[in-house]
Scaffold this motif. Structure first.
Motif, mmCIF file in Angstrom:
data_model
loop_
_atom_site.group_PDB
_atom_site.id
_atom_site.type_symbol
_atom_site.label_atom_id
_atom_site.label_comp_id
_atom_site.label_asym_id
_atom_site.label_seq_id
_atom_site.Cartn_x
_atom_site.Cartn_y
_atom_site.Cartn_z
ATOM 1 N N PHE A 178 0.808 -1.219 0.000
ATOM 2 C CA PHE A 178 0.000 0.000 0.000
ATOM 3 C C PHE A 178 0.846 1.276 0.000
ATOM 4 C CE2 PHE A 178 -4.463 -1.410 1.580
ATOM 5 C CZ PHE A 178 -4.536 -2.273 0.504
ATOM 6 N N PRO A 179 1.881 1.409 0.847
ATOM 7 C CA PRO A 179 2.689 2.641 0.788
ATOM 8 C C PRO A 179 3.432 2.805 -0.526
ATOM 9 C CG PRO A 179 3.050 1.468 2.856
ATOM 10 C CD PRO A 179 2.294 0.542 1.963
ATOM 11 N N VAL A 180 3.707 1.681 -1.208
ATOM 12 C CA VAL A 180 4.431 1.755 -2.480
ATOM 13 C C VAL A 180 3.469 2.053 -3.621
ATOM 14 C CG1 VAL A 180 5.948 0.513 -4.061
ATOM 15 C CG2 VAL A 180 6.144 0.143 -1.593
ATOM 16 N N ASP A 181 2.361 1.294 -3.684
ATOM 17 C CA ASP A 181 1.350 1.518 -4.712
ATOM 18 C C ASP A 181 0.030 0.950 -4.213
ATOM 19 O OD1 ASP A 181 1.297 2.165 -7.971
ATOM 20 O OD2 ASP A 181 -0.258 0.772 -7.292
ATOM 21 N N VAL A 182 -0.956 1.821 -4.036
ATOM 22 C CA VAL A 182 -2.234 1.401 -3.476
ATOM 23 C C VAL A 182 -2.978 0.475 -4.432
ATOM 24 C CG1 VAL A 182 -4.474 2.200 -2.643
ATOM 25 C CG2 VAL A 182 -2.409 3.483 -2.092
ATOM 26 N N ILE A 183 -2.936 0.769 -5.737
ATOM 27 C CA ILE A 183 -3.685 -0.020 -6.715
ATOM 28 C C ILE A 183 -3.164 -1.458 -6.749
ATOM 29 C CG2 ILE A 183 -4.385 -0.212 -9.114
ATOM 30 C CD1 ILE A 183 -5.560 2.169 -7.637
ATOM 31 N N ALA A 184 -1.853 -1.637 -6.803
ATOM 32 C CA ALA A 184 -1.285 -2.986 -6.825
ATOM 33 C C ALA A 184 -1.639 -3.745 -5.549
ATOM 34 C CB ALA A 184 0.233 -2.907 -6.984
ATOM 35 N N GLY A 185 -1.577 -3.047 -4.411
ATOM 36 C CA GLY A 185 -1.937 -3.693 -3.150
ATOM 37 C C GLY A 185 -3.386 -4.127 -3.122
ATOM 38 N N GLN A 305 12.152 1.491 -9.076
ATOM 39 C CA GLN A 305 12.299 0.683 -7.866
ATOM 40 C C GLN A 305 10.935 0.259 -7.317
ATOM 41 O OE1 GLN A 305 14.432 2.604 -4.704
ATOM 42 N NE2 GLN A 305 14.444 0.771 -3.398
ATOM 43 N N ALA A 306 9.969 1.190 -7.283
ATOM 44 C CA ALA A 306 8.637 0.860 -6.770
ATOM 45 C C ALA A 306 7.935 -0.157 -7.669
ATOM 46 C CB ALA A 306 7.803 2.132 -6.658
ATOM 47 N N GLY A 307 8.029 0.032 -8.992
ATOM 48 C CA GLY A 307 7.379 -0.900 -9.906
ATOM 49 C C GLY A 307 7.987 -2.283 -9.836
ATOM 50 N N MET A 308 9.326 -2.351 -9.787
ATOM 51 C CA MET A 308 9.975 -3.663 -9.700
ATOM 52 C C MET A 308 9.632 -4.361 -8.386
ATOM 53 S SD MET A 308 11.524 -4.345 -12.480
ATOM 54 C CE MET A 308 12.368 -5.779 -11.862
ATOM 55 N N PHE A 309 9.553 -3.575 -7.296
ATOM 56 C CA PHE A 309 9.196 -4.178 -6.003
ATOM 57 C C PHE A 309 7.793 -4.787 -6.059
ATOM 58 C CE2 PHE A 309 7.386 -3.718 -1.680
ATOM 59 C CZ PHE A 309 8.224 -4.597 -1.022
ATOM 60 N N CYS A 310 6.850 -4.065 -6.690
ATOM 61 C CA CYS A 310 5.484 -4.610 -6.815
ATOM 62 C C CYS A 310 5.465 -5.869 -7.670
ATOM 63 C CB CYS A 310 4.560 -3.552 -7.421
ATOM 64 S SG CYS A 310 4.248 -2.136 -6.346
ATOM 65 N N LEU A 311 6.223 -5.868 -8.790
ATOM 66 C CA LEU A 311 6.249 -7.043 -9.660
ATOM 67 C C LEU A 311 6.917 -8.236 -8.984
ATOM 68 C CD1 LEU A 311 7.133 -5.413 -13.105
ATOM 69 C CD2 LEU A 311 4.955 -6.408 -12.404
ATOM 70 N N LEU A 312 7.960 -7.970 -8.185
ATOM 71 C CA LEU A 312 8.632 -9.056 -7.481
ATOM 72 C C LEU A 312 7.756 -9.647 -6.378
ATOM 73 C CD1 LEU A 312 12.249 -7.574 -7.158
ATOM 74 C CD2 LEU A 312 11.546 -9.513 -8.572
ATOM 75 N N MET A 313 6.964 -8.808 -5.727
ATOM 76 C CA MET A 313 6.140 -9.263 -4.612
ATOM 77 C C MET A 313 4.831 -9.898 -5.073
ATOM 78 S SD MET A 313 7.803 -8.951 -1.867
ATOM 79 C CE MET A 313 6.441 -9.410 -0.821
#
Length: 588
Positions: A178-185, A305-313
């Motif tokens: 959520f703190p990185v990207d609400v939509i992905a969360g 960095q934020a996009g890669m973190f979401c894709l990795l998680m």
């Protein structure tokens, strides 16, 4: 073309649909959960391992995303990236060690629980006695103790740790995004709960299929063991080929049930993969369209960095659910096994938590010397007989008395002796040394009473090992003296290996009279106060019978002895003879 009628007959023999469809009761489910208390520390470690690994996974993913961002977006030199790369490698190594420790703890917990359950089942077998076990199919009992208990392994070693991870990590990973990207969360948080929901629907079918499969497997074990035991009789009557076809048809029916369980397991995996792929694809499409400028749902620029973190998680959110799905059938198998154990043993055994002091029954006071035995109002029913074999029978044995019990075959002599030894249930009152028979501790009772039946139990092993069962601590000299007194040496000295001659199962290799003498040698190694013998000289010639009887009476001096016999010559050696007739005992 396959003979479907044979398959149908075999299927009916090894499968009871009404029983297999029975769902586990609440008590059975609670008993399975209580078993976890027997191995709480290793189970806690097994459940904590994936949670600790999940924390390190988040750090590893963020570190990997930062290294990629520095290398691609900021064009950082390799020396600057070296620290992050080494950190990622260290985190991967630590996670592998944690995963190994968790699996090891789960395996230890499962082995500890299975051992305690098997011990409890053996205690239940001892408590029920041979009268109950003789009425059960040996293959079904063996399957319950071995196969059904083994089915609990996956539940404790795999399912419970996976359930802990699946309950916490997907939600925790989604919230962390959520703190990185609400939509992905939100995408991950919405799609993740759909997987357990649909898996539960599939799991109900898997649980029913597992119950049917385990029940069929237990029936087939008993079916095969019975045919194997009676193989010589089947061949004698020309039924070997027909029974072989029945076993083959039953095996084929079991194979079909196994395939039905696998089909449901594959369906469960397909449901999981569908929703997992849907969630990961949704996050990937959202981030890709955001980078391309086709979506603008953020308040700030989406960094690499934020996009890669979401894709990795994103796939890691579903990884615990995948692990949980892989072991979900272990729960269904365990519940089915518990249902089967409950049905076979007429209830589930009590398993004490690890470290708890066993609660021993009230032990009879230590005693030595001859036993005083009194029985009143004995009433005993035998299978297949409308009238009781004992009805109001009474018997009193003074300490040191030697009594012969006579009567025609089938009148109830063996039943009376087994009832006195607490090996057959009966109504009435039996007192041993003035203490009710039911109040005696099992070990103390077996120390005071020795019984040799008409068909003594001999194990696969040497003759010496079978004799030593009477007293495992006996010296070689004492064992040989017992064998001499029982006239065992008379036939073993003609064998090349003597007392080390190896016997097959059930004493195969000995005649009936020789087996009786081996059992008597066991008796001569012990120090009982009450000796119960059932036709101990029935298979002996007159000369050997007289000499064996001399040794029995010499050993029984100072002990109480009750012997059931058909022989008037044997009964004449006793000072008191009772006759069993019409369910009553009369002075002969």
């Amino acid at each position: 073309m396959r003979d479907t009628s044979a398959a149908g007959r075999a299927s009916s023999l090894e499968h009871d649909p009404a029983d297999a469809l029975r769902k586990p009761s609440r008590a059975q489910s609670q008993w399975l959960k209580r078993l976890a208390g027997s191995a709480r520390p290793p189970l806690l470690l097994a459940g904590a391992a994936p949670l600790a690994g999940g924390v390190l996974l988040v750090i590893q993913a963020w570190l990997l995303a930062s290294v990629l961002d520095a290398a691609i977006a900021r064009q950082a030199p390799r020396a600057e990236l070296l620290g992050g790369i080494l950190g990622i490698a260290a985190l991967m190594l630590v996670r592998a060690c944690i995963a190994w420790a968790g699996e090891r703890a789960g395996a230890i917990a499962a082995e500890r629980i299975k051992r305690q359950v098997r011990l409890a089942l053996f205690e239940r077998l001892v408590d029920k006695g041979p009268h109950w076990s003789r009425g059960q199919a040996s293959g079904v009992l063996a399957s319950a103790v071995v196969d059904q208990v083994e089915a609990l392994d996956g539940f404790f070693a795999k399912y419970l740790p996976a359930m802990a991870a699946a309950a916490m990590l997907p939600v925790a990973f989604s919230v962390l995004l959520f703190p990185v990207d609400v939509i992905a969360g939100l995408v991950l948080l919405i799609t993740a709960p759909l997987i357990p929901l649909f898996m539960a629907l599939v799991g109900w079918g898997a649980q029913g299929a597992s119950r049917r499969h385990l029940r069929a497997f237990a029936r087939l074990s008993g079916f095969f063991a019975d045919r194997l035991r009676g193989l010589s009789t089947l061949k004698l009557y020309g039924r070997a080929e027909a029974e072989a076809e029945s076993v083959a048809a039953a095996s084929d029916a079991l194979r079909q049930r196994t395939m039905s369980v696998l089909r449901i397991a594959f369906l469960s995996s397909a449901v999981l993969e569908f929703f997992a792929a849907l969630g990961v694809a949704g996050v990937a499409v959202y981030i890709g369209l955001t980078y391309l400028g086709f979506l603008d749902l953020r308040w700030s620029v989406l960094t690499l960095q934020a996009g890669m973190f979401c894709l990795l998680m994103a796939p890691e959110v579903y990884a615990p659910l995948r692990q949980f799905a892989a072991h979900y059938h272990d729960r269904a198998a365990a519940l089915a096994a518990v249902t089967q154990i409950d049905a076979v043993f007429d209830g589930l055994p009590d398993v004490a938590p690890a470290g708890a002091a066993p609660v021993a029954p009230a032990a009879a006071p230590a005693a030595c010397g001859p036993v005083a035995m009194t029985a009143r109002g004995l009433r005993l029913m035998a299978p297949g007989r409308p009238a009781p074999v004992l009805d109001g029978a009474a018997l009193s044995l003074a300490p040191g008395a030697h009594v012969a019990l006579m009567g025609p075959s089938g009148i109830g002599k063996s039943s009376l002796i087994e009832a006195i030894a607490r090996l057959r249930p009966c109504e009435g009152e039996i007192l041993i040394d003035g203490r009710p028979l039911a109040d005696w501790d099992e070990a103390a009772l077996r120390g005071r009473i020795a019984l040799i039946g008409q068909k003594p139990q001999l194990m696969a092993g040497t003759i010496a090992q079978n004799i030593r069962l009477g007293c495992p601590q006996a010296s070689d000299e004492a064992l040989r003296e017992a064998a001499r007194r029982a006239r065992v040496l008379e036939f073993t000295e003609r064998q090349p290996l003597g007392l080390d001659t190896v016997l097959g199962g059930r004493g195969q290799g000995l005649s009936g009279g020789q087996a009786q003498r081996v059992a008597l040698a066991r008796l001569f190694l012990r120090d009982p106060g009450l000796i119960l013998l059932d036709e101990p000289t029935a298979h002996l010639d007159e000369n050997t019978q007289a000499r064996v009887l001399d040794e029995i009476l010499a050993f029984a001096a100072g002990r109480t002895l009750l012997i059931a016999t058909h022989s008037p010559q044997v009964a004449a050696r006793f000072g008191r003879t009772l006759r069993l007739a019409g369910g009553k005992l009369e002075q002969a």
